[in-house]
Design an enzyme around this catalytic site. Sequence first.
Site, PDB file in Angstrom:
ATOM      1  N   ARG A   1       0.862  -1.190   0.000  1.00 28.01           N
ATOM      2  CA  ARG A   1       0.000   0.000   0.000  1.00 28.01           C
ATOM      3  C   ARG A   1       0.893   1.233   0.000  1.00 28.01           C
ATOM      4  NH1 ARG A   1      -3.581   0.051   5.133  1.00 28.01           N
ATOM      5  NH2 ARG A   1      -4.267  -1.884   4.111  1.00 28.01           N
TER       6      ARG A   1
ATOM      7  N   HIS B 249       1.813  -1.924   5.713  1.00 29.04           N
ATOM      8  CA  HIS B 249       1.602  -2.303   4.315  1.00 29.04           C
ATOM      9  C   HIS B 249       2.568  -1.564   3.383  1.00 29.04           C
ATOM     10  CE1 HIS B 249      -2.071  -4.823   4.249  1.00 29.04           C
ATOM     11  NE2 HIS B 249      -2.383  -4.179   5.362  1.00 29.04           N
TER      12      HIS B 249
ATOM     13  N   ASP C  35      -3.364  -8.533   3.454  1.00 29.89           N
ATOM     14  CA  ASP C  35      -4.714  -8.757   3.974  1.00 29.89           C
ATOM     15  C   ASP C  35      -5.364  -9.812   3.093  1.00 29.89           C
ATOM     16  OD1 ASP C  35      -4.336  -6.730   5.831  1.00 29.89           O
ATOM     17  OD2 ASP C  35      -5.238  -5.193   4.550  1.00 29.89           O
TER      18      ASP C  35
ATOM     19  N   GLU D 257      -6.849  -7.575  13.719  1.00 36.03           N
ATOM     20  CA  GLU D 257      -7.449  -7.957  12.428  1.00 36.03           C
ATOM     21  C   GLU D 257      -7.108  -9.409  12.085  1.00 36.03           C
ATOM     22  OE1 GLU D 257      -6.986  -3.432  10.538  1.00 36.03           O
ATOM     23  OE2 GLU D 257      -5.766  -5.087   9.753  1.00 36.03           O
TER      24      GLU D 257
ATOM     25  N   HIS E   7      -4.932  -9.891   8.648  1.00 35.43           N
ATOM     26  CA  HIS E   7      -3.711  -9.103   8.458  1.00 35.43           C
ATOM     27  C   HIS E   7      -2.478  -9.853   8.973  1.00 35.43           C
ATOM     28  CE1 HIS E   7      -1.594  -5.001   8.819  1.00 35.43           C
ATOM     29  NE2 HIS E   7      -0.785  -5.832   9.470  1.00 35.43           N
TER      30      HIS E   7
END
Length: 277
Positions: A119, A164, A171, A249, A252
């Site tokens: 990301r 990320h 994810d 999460e 993740h």
Amino acid sequence: MRIKNRLTKLLVGMLLVSGISMLPQVSAEICYGAEVTAVTELRSTSPSDSTGFVVLADVVPDIVQEIRYYSTYNFVGDRIDGYTQPVALMTREAALALKEVSDDVKAQGYRLKVFDSYRPQMAVDNFVRWAKKLDDKRMRPYFYPDVDKTRLFADGYIDAKSGHSRGSTIDLTLLDMKTGKEVDMGGTFDHFGIESHPDFCGNPDTCQYTGKFEGKEPAKGKLTPRQFKNRMILRQAMLRHGFKPLTEEWWHFTLVNEPYPDTYFTFTVDDMRNAQK
């Protein structure tokens, strides 16, 4: 390969001192003129340099991809900055480790379905700007129905940096090869709430379902034993092959030995064809 040329040795030493990493990992120590063995590549840690990254599907062709931030079906409600193509990118090291995970779960009747991996920092900046717009609650019913948007920073849902952006975090979920559908994990990707925590209704260290959790019970109630078990199937496969989980999460995971632990990359998400020319 042995590096015997004195100029090459000097160059390698200068690169190491200046902060440029050498990957794959050198198989011999560099110390006071010792020869360097198996140096196959010199790689920059510049945030704009995608040299150490690969298109994930090229390394793990069995994955299914649904890159949420390229679409508008995400907690923001818009395509996110930096996602110019619906592809997943990762560092080479993380991609190779994920190939082992993929082979593992495939033998159990599943495939990996990826929502996000690398990301760019500009995407994280996009999230920060959105979080400050308190009147923009278009996607709240779907992703954060029980969370006050004024609490997104304080509760850790949004931050100025993301793992990320270092390129070794992913994810994902499981897809059942018999049904062709996502495995029921009892909650959706990117849902903000305690029901997304790996320890919701169970002990992730022992993989035992308890039905217990801390805090107020979510509107949708508890996980079933089957839903908790499904989360553990994914979690255990990731842990077996060198990834570590996140406490908030279930989807993740980050490569334990990530190659760029201090670099937050900025290049856009695309198929990397231009970078390979």
